[in-house]
Design a protein around this motif. Structure first.
Motif, PDB file in Angstrom:
ATOM      1  N   SER A  89       0.823  -1.216   0.000  1.00 58.76           N
ATOM      2  CA  SER A  89       0.000   0.000   0.000  1.00 58.76           C
ATOM      3  C   SER A  89       0.858   1.267   0.000  1.00 58.76           C
ATOM      4  N   GLU A 148      -0.597   5.381  -5.074  1.00 59.95           N
ATOM      5  CA  GLU A 148      -0.972   6.778  -4.841  1.00 59.95           C
ATOM      6  C   GLU A 148      -2.469   6.909  -4.574  1.00 59.95           C
ATOM      7  N   ARG A 149      -3.270   6.243  -5.421  1.00 56.84           N
ATOM      8  CA  ARG A 149      -4.722   6.284  -5.251  1.00 56.84           C
ATOM      9  C   ARG A 149      -5.357   5.190  -6.093  1.00 56.84           C
ATOM     10  N   ILE A 150      -6.635   4.978  -5.866  1.00 56.08           N
ATOM     11  CA  ILE A 150      -7.374   4.009  -6.667  1.00 56.08           C
ATOM     12  C   ILE A 150      -8.693   4.624  -7.113  1.00 56.08           C
ATOM     13  N   GLU A 151      -9.267   4.071  -8.166  1.00 58.44           N
ATOM     14  CA  GLU A 151     -10.615   4.421  -8.615  1.00 58.44           C
ATOM     15  C   GLU A 151     -11.413   3.130  -8.666  1.00 58.44           C
ATOM     16  N   PRO A 156     -12.406  -0.566  -3.147  1.00 63.68           N
ATOM     17  CA  PRO A 156     -11.154  -0.885  -2.451  1.00 63.68           C
ATOM     18  C   PRO A 156     -10.980  -2.374  -2.159  1.00 63.68           C
TER      19      PRO A 156
END
Length: 198
Positions: free
Chosen positions: A160, A164-167, A170
């Protein structure tokens, strides 16, 4: 009434997701040979693999159960990535992933042995990877964690640090989309909340 759920997977992450959601289950791995299924389209591949695993376990049941099969892959730059073969491949792959956007596909399959029904869907989450240094990549591979993960990283672990980020969903990145699972169970005429203790 919700039948007993059998998870056709040895995945610790999937077990933890079900437990966190209060869904009782038992584990019965399928030991299905994934090399039997060769497809290049990621959504089709993960659904076929998930269903194959679920059907192997469903065939071994005597009482009515709901068998849950799952399979995850990372799709990056037109390539399907499963678990790395060894540490060297893990390092190469993590360098390839730096600063890229990958798509994590998880196939979900439910086999209702009591009613003779089968259902498959897939979850898709976009992952925006960070740019770890070579030293960070070597340190991560040395932990052994990426060797056990589709896509070479664990979103619920040390990996993790490099996202940076997810779309998208989760929990799909971890191994099961819990919202998708809820919809699938409802499609079969059950409710997962029936399993919760009052």
């Amino acid at each position: 009434m919700l039948p007993p759920i059998v998870l056709a997977s040895q995945s610790t992450a999937r077990r933890q997701l079900l437990e966190a959601a209060g869904i009782p289950y038992r584990v019965q791995p399928s030991y299905f040979d994934e090399s039997q299924i060769q497809l290049t389209e990621p959504a089709q591949l993960v659904q076929k693999l998930a269903l194959a695993k679920a059907e192997v376990v469903a065939a071994q049941q005597r009482d009515p159960v709901l068998v849950l099969g799952a399979d995850s892959i990372l799709y990056l730059q037109g390539e399907i990535l499963g678990k790395p073969a060894d540490a060297a491949e893990a390092e190469r792959r993590l360098r390839q992933m730096r600063g890229q956007v990958g798509e994590l596909y998880t196939g979900h399959a439910l086999v209702d042995t009591g009613r003779g029904r089968r259902l498959t869907h897939y979850g898709l989450t976009r992952i925006f990877f960070a740019k770890p240094s070579d030293e960070e990549i070597r340190a991560y591979v040395a932990t052994g964690e990426p060797l056990a993960c589709a896509g070479c990283f664990a979103m619920d672990g040390r990996g993790s640090l490099f996202v940076e980020r997810i779309e998208g969903c989760p929990s799909n990145v971890i191994g099961l989309s819990l919202p998708l699972l809820r919809h699938m169970v409802q499609e079969l005429g059950y409710s997962l909340t029936e399993a919760w203790d009052p």
